[in-house]
Design a protein around this motif. Sequence first.
Motif, PDB file in Angstrom:
ATOM      1  N   ASP A   3      17.339   4.895  39.763  1.00  0.00           N
ATOM      2  CA  ASP A   3      16.340   3.926  40.223  1.00  0.00           C
ATOM      3  C   ASP A   3      16.529   2.580  39.530  1.00  0.00           C
ATOM      4  O   ASP A   3      16.388   1.523  40.147  1.00  0.00           O
ATOM      5  CB  ASP A   3      14.934   4.484  39.946  1.00  0.00           C
ATOM      6  CG  ASP A   3      13.849   3.510  40.366  1.00  0.00           C
ATOM      7  OD1 ASP A   3      13.656   3.324  41.583  1.00  0.00           O
ATOM      8  OD2 ASP A   3      13.196   2.919  39.469  1.00  0.00           O
ATOM      9  N   LEU A   4      16.877   2.659  38.234  1.00  0.00           N
ATOM     10  CA  LEU A   4      17.139   1.423  37.501  1.00  0.00           C
ATOM     11  C   LEU A   4      18.386   0.720  38.034  1.00  0.00           C
ATOM     12  O   LEU A   4      18.381  -0.501  38.253  1.00  0.00           O
ATOM     13  CB  LEU A   4      17.308   1.744  36.013  1.00  0.00           C
ATOM     14  CG  LEU A   4      17.831   0.621  35.112  1.00  0.00           C
ATOM     15  CD1 LEU A   4      16.836  -0.529  35.078  1.00  0.00           C
ATOM     16  CD2 LEU A   4      18.110   1.144  33.711  1.00  0.00           C
ATOM     17  N   VAL A  61      17.942   0.313  42.374  1.00  0.00           N
ATOM     18  CA  VAL A  61      16.744  -0.270  42.989  1.00  0.00           C
ATOM     19  C   VAL A  61      16.213  -1.447  42.172  1.00  0.00           C
ATOM     20  O   VAL A  61      16.145  -2.589  42.649  1.00  0.00           O
ATOM     21  CB  VAL A  61      15.644   0.801  43.164  1.00  0.00           C
ATOM     22  CG1 VAL A  61      14.391   0.180  43.778  1.00  0.00           C
ATOM     23  CG2 VAL A  61      16.147   1.934  44.053  1.00  0.00           C
ATOM     24  N   ARG A  62      15.886  -1.166  40.921  1.00  0.00           N
ATOM     25  CA  ARG A  62      15.177  -2.182  40.142  1.00  0.00           C
ATOM     26  C   ARG A  62      16.074  -3.358  39.774  1.00  0.00           C
ATOM     27  O   ARG A  62      15.695  -4.523  39.972  1.00  0.00           O
ATOM     28  CB  ARG A  62      14.584  -1.528  38.892  1.00  0.00           C
ATOM     29  CG  ARG A  62      13.523  -0.484  39.213  1.00  0.00           C
ATOM     30  CD  ARG A  62      13.088   0.294  37.991  1.00  0.00           C
ATOM     31  NE  ARG A  62      12.526  -0.570  36.971  1.00  0.00           N
ATOM     32  CZ  ARG A  62      12.151  -0.138  35.765  1.00  0.00           C
ATOM     33  NH1 ARG A  62      12.292   1.144  35.452  1.00  0.00           N
ATOM     34  NH2 ARG A  62      11.643  -0.972  34.882  1.00  0.00           N
ATOM     35  N   ARG A  68      17.032  -5.375  42.843  1.00  0.00           N
ATOM     36  CA  ARG A  68      15.893  -6.168  43.279  1.00  0.00           C
ATOM     37  C   ARG A  68      15.673  -7.357  42.356  1.00  0.00           C
ATOM     38  O   ARG A  68      15.376  -8.477  42.806  1.00  0.00           O
ATOM     39  CB  ARG A  68      14.642  -5.285  43.305  1.00  0.00           C
ATOM     40  CG  ARG A  68      13.405  -6.018  43.825  1.00  0.00           C
ATOM     41  CD  ARG A  68      12.183  -5.138  43.857  1.00  0.00           C
ATOM     42  NE  ARG A  68      11.770  -4.740  42.525  1.00  0.00           N
ATOM     43  CZ  ARG A  68      11.727  -3.491  42.087  1.00  0.00           C
ATOM     44  NH1 ARG A  68      12.091  -2.502  42.899  1.00  0.00           N
ATOM     45  NH2 ARG A  68      11.340  -3.200  40.872  1.00  0.00           N
ATOM     46  N   LEU A  69      15.850  -7.120  41.050  1.00  0.00           N
ATOM     47  CA  LEU A  69      15.700  -8.209  40.094  1.00  0.00           C
ATOM     48  C   LEU A  69      16.761  -9.284  40.328  1.00  0.00           C
ATOM     49  O   LEU A  69      16.450 -10.485  40.319  1.00  0.00           O
ATOM     50  CB  LEU A  69      15.815  -7.648  38.671  1.00  0.00           C
ATOM     51  CG  LEU A  69      15.842  -8.670  37.530  1.00  0.00           C
ATOM     52  CD1 LEU A  69      14.533  -9.450  37.492  1.00  0.00           C
ATOM     53  CD2 LEU A  69      16.107  -7.984  36.200  1.00  0.00           C
ATOM     54  N   GLU A  75       9.511  -6.111  34.219  1.00  0.00           N
ATOM     55  CA  GLU A  75      10.696  -5.525  34.814  1.00  0.00           C
ATOM     56  C   GLU A  75      11.433  -4.590  33.869  1.00  0.00           C
ATOM     57  O   GLU A  75      12.179  -3.725  34.312  1.00  0.00           O
ATOM     58  CB  GLU A  75      11.662  -6.631  35.273  1.00  0.00           C
ATOM     59  CG  GLU A  75      11.147  -7.473  36.407  1.00  0.00           C
ATOM     60  CD  GLU A  75      11.021  -6.696  37.699  1.00  0.00           C
ATOM     61  OE1 GLU A  75      11.707  -5.664  37.825  1.00  0.00           O
ATOM     62  OE2 GLU A  75      10.242  -7.115  38.572  1.00  0.00           O
ATOM     63  N   GLN A 122      18.372  -1.173  29.639  1.00  0.00           N
ATOM     64  CA  GLN A 122      17.672  -1.843  30.723  1.00  0.00           C
ATOM     65  C   GLN A 122      17.116  -3.188  30.278  1.00  0.00           C
ATOM     66  O   GLN A 122      17.271  -4.200  30.974  1.00  0.00           O
ATOM     67  CB  GLN A 122      16.529  -0.946  31.214  1.00  0.00           C
ATOM     68  CG  GLN A 122      15.600  -1.614  32.214  1.00  0.00           C
ATOM     69  CD  GLN A 122      14.370  -0.776  32.480  1.00  0.00           C
ATOM     70  OE1 GLN A 122      14.258   0.326  31.981  1.00  0.00           O
ATOM     71  NE2 GLN A 122      13.450  -1.289  33.251  1.00  0.00           N
ATOM     72  N   VAL A 147      18.222  -6.738  31.786  1.00  0.00           N
ATOM     73  CA  VAL A 147      17.272  -7.649  32.427  1.00  0.00           C
ATOM     74  C   VAL A 147      17.300  -9.011  31.742  1.00  0.00           C
ATOM     75  O   VAL A 147      17.330 -10.062  32.398  1.00  0.00           O
ATOM     76  CB  VAL A 147      15.858  -7.037  32.402  1.00  0.00           C
ATOM     77  CG1 VAL A 147      14.818  -8.059  32.849  1.00  0.00           C
ATOM     78  CG2 VAL A 147      15.793  -5.816  33.298  1.00  0.00           C
TER      79      VAL A 147
END
Length: 698
Positions: A328-329, A332-333, A336-337, A352, A375, A379
């Motif tokens: 998911d990280l 997806v995440r 999306r970021l 986030e 993560q 980010v």
Amino acid sequence: MLLLPLLSLSALWGFVLNLTVGDGQSLLRANTLYQTIGVTSTDLGLQLQAERTRSVAAATTRKLTEDLGEQRARTDKAVGEFGRAAADAGDAITDDMRPTLDTLTTELARLSSIRNDLDTGNSSRLAGMNAYNQVLDALFRLYDHLVTVPDLALFQEASSLQAMGNARELIAREQALVGAALINGRLSEAEVTAVTEYVASRKFLHARGLAGLDVELRQPYEQVFSTEPFLSFSAAELSIVKTGRPPADAGAWNVSVTALADRLDKIGVTSTGVIADRAAAGATSIIVRIALAGGVGLIAVIASILISVRFGRRLAAELAGLRTAALDLAEVRLPRLVGQLRESAEVDVRQEAKPLRITGSAEITDVAGAFGSVQRTAVEAAVGQASLRQGVGQVFLNLARRKQGLLHRQLTLLDAMQRRTHDPDRLDELFRLDHLTTRMRRHAEGLIILSGAAPGRAWRKPVPVLDIVRAAVAEVEDYSRINVDAVPPAALDGAAAADLTHLVAELIENAAIYSSPETAVQVRGDQVSNGYVIEVEDRGLGLTPEEYAAINARLADPPEFDLADSDRLGLFVVARLAERHGLQVTLRASPFGGTTAIVLVPRRLVTEQDALPAAPEGAPAELPSRTSKKKPLAVVGQLHNGLPRRVRQANLPAQLSGPPEPPPKPERSPDEVRDLFSAFQRGTQRAREEADHEGDDT
């Protein structure tokens, strides 16, 4: 992770079980051999010894007795029972035992010839005895293979008893040969030598056998060796060896030998029973080991598997949760970021970079914490890179805007200078400066595109394709090499005209740079069912299929601009412009060996336009009036602010370019040239004023 220990444990269990089961199989095989070959071979040996004694005596007297015939019948019966027992043994007979059994079978088959030689007198007493000895030697070699006890100490004791049995056979040979010699009262020299060998071998075997027996098994033999029968027998042996004659007292010899043989046979039976009892105890121990290794070990393996499966399921569930969170990280995440950062959206790093919520063992939570750190770092790095890209883009945009302002002022100044100049040579130089300024403006717009912004030039009304192609040619340095073929009349959406001009100019410049200066670059257009196609073809060296595929992939899906890849700046600009308006740009090999760039403009951006009528030969070009609806000259002026004359009408078809401009000749005076150019300036000015009046914006 769990499979390897389980496999190792199972392999270890199988190895131990194989060892113990192998011992059990050895015991089972030994028991089978004893019950079949062992019992029958023992009786066979006794019958052969008895027949040998009677046969040697009959050879001495030259008489066949009824007792000898009965003994031969008993021997033949023992041979038959032995053969059936060997067949019943089957797989219990090992490969190393098979040759010995075959040798014994061959020797037993010689019994009839041995008997016939003795009966007919063709064989002497000693020769017949040696023939029987060969059969018994083969039988005793088979006895050696029957001792297959897996316990080492038990095997040594059984081997020692076997040696004592071989010594008992030598005593029987002495008894038979000396007993036959007592009949005629003499021994031949060969027979004395044979007796001497028997005595020496018997002593060696007794010494060897006693050395390998423990106290319980050795003591009975030691007691027998200290009794009067054995001492008398030993003395008689020594006398025969020294004198070469049989004992003088035949009765004393027979009594001592018979008593010694009986006692040795009894001790042999007793010792064999002791060995059998010990083998049974060893078999019990082996069975216990088999039960422990097989049963308890199997239970341990099953328990380990159950525990491992349960632990593995729990661990798999925890890892599955960790994998889901990590996917998911990653899928997806973070994408999306990155998408939000590309759109210049505000991103909350703390929101986030929330830690992964994973429950489980300490190791799993530690891994989840490590993923959380990764993560958060990813980010922060993505936000930092986005900020850096935005900063670089803003720098590009500011520089480009400033440069655009200066270029606009320069174009205005050049336009004013062109209006005031009446000298054709100076006017040509001003046109060259105008062309260079137009190219500089295209490079400035490239910086704006790199920054992610859109250039300011746009029109509300459709722009003819011919004007777009002319403007693109005007923005190329080596414009004199550009040949524009037939361009069917059509108009494109004014909002995309400037970007399409920039795109076509980049492709034309690329074709001119990467082809020989002596070759021409062909530009042509055509209206197709899906829109409008503009082709740019050069006659350079071309590219490989792999390079075409890579470039077309980047044109179809433009990546993020890499500051280190500035050599492909034009390709990136083309890809961004094509993506902005939904254009399809494809590069492929040209039939002339170079490259053909194809630009497909979608139908939604294309509008119909009537063909421009050709002016009559020699007629002056009509300048648009203030009320005219067709303003190709004004639009071209807006596109490139003063396109050089040689570009506006060079290499264009007559129906599109209008009447060809007559080349400069001496027949025109300077006043006529100034008048013509003044008329051109006034027409251009009126067209610009009309465009400004109707709301077109540059």
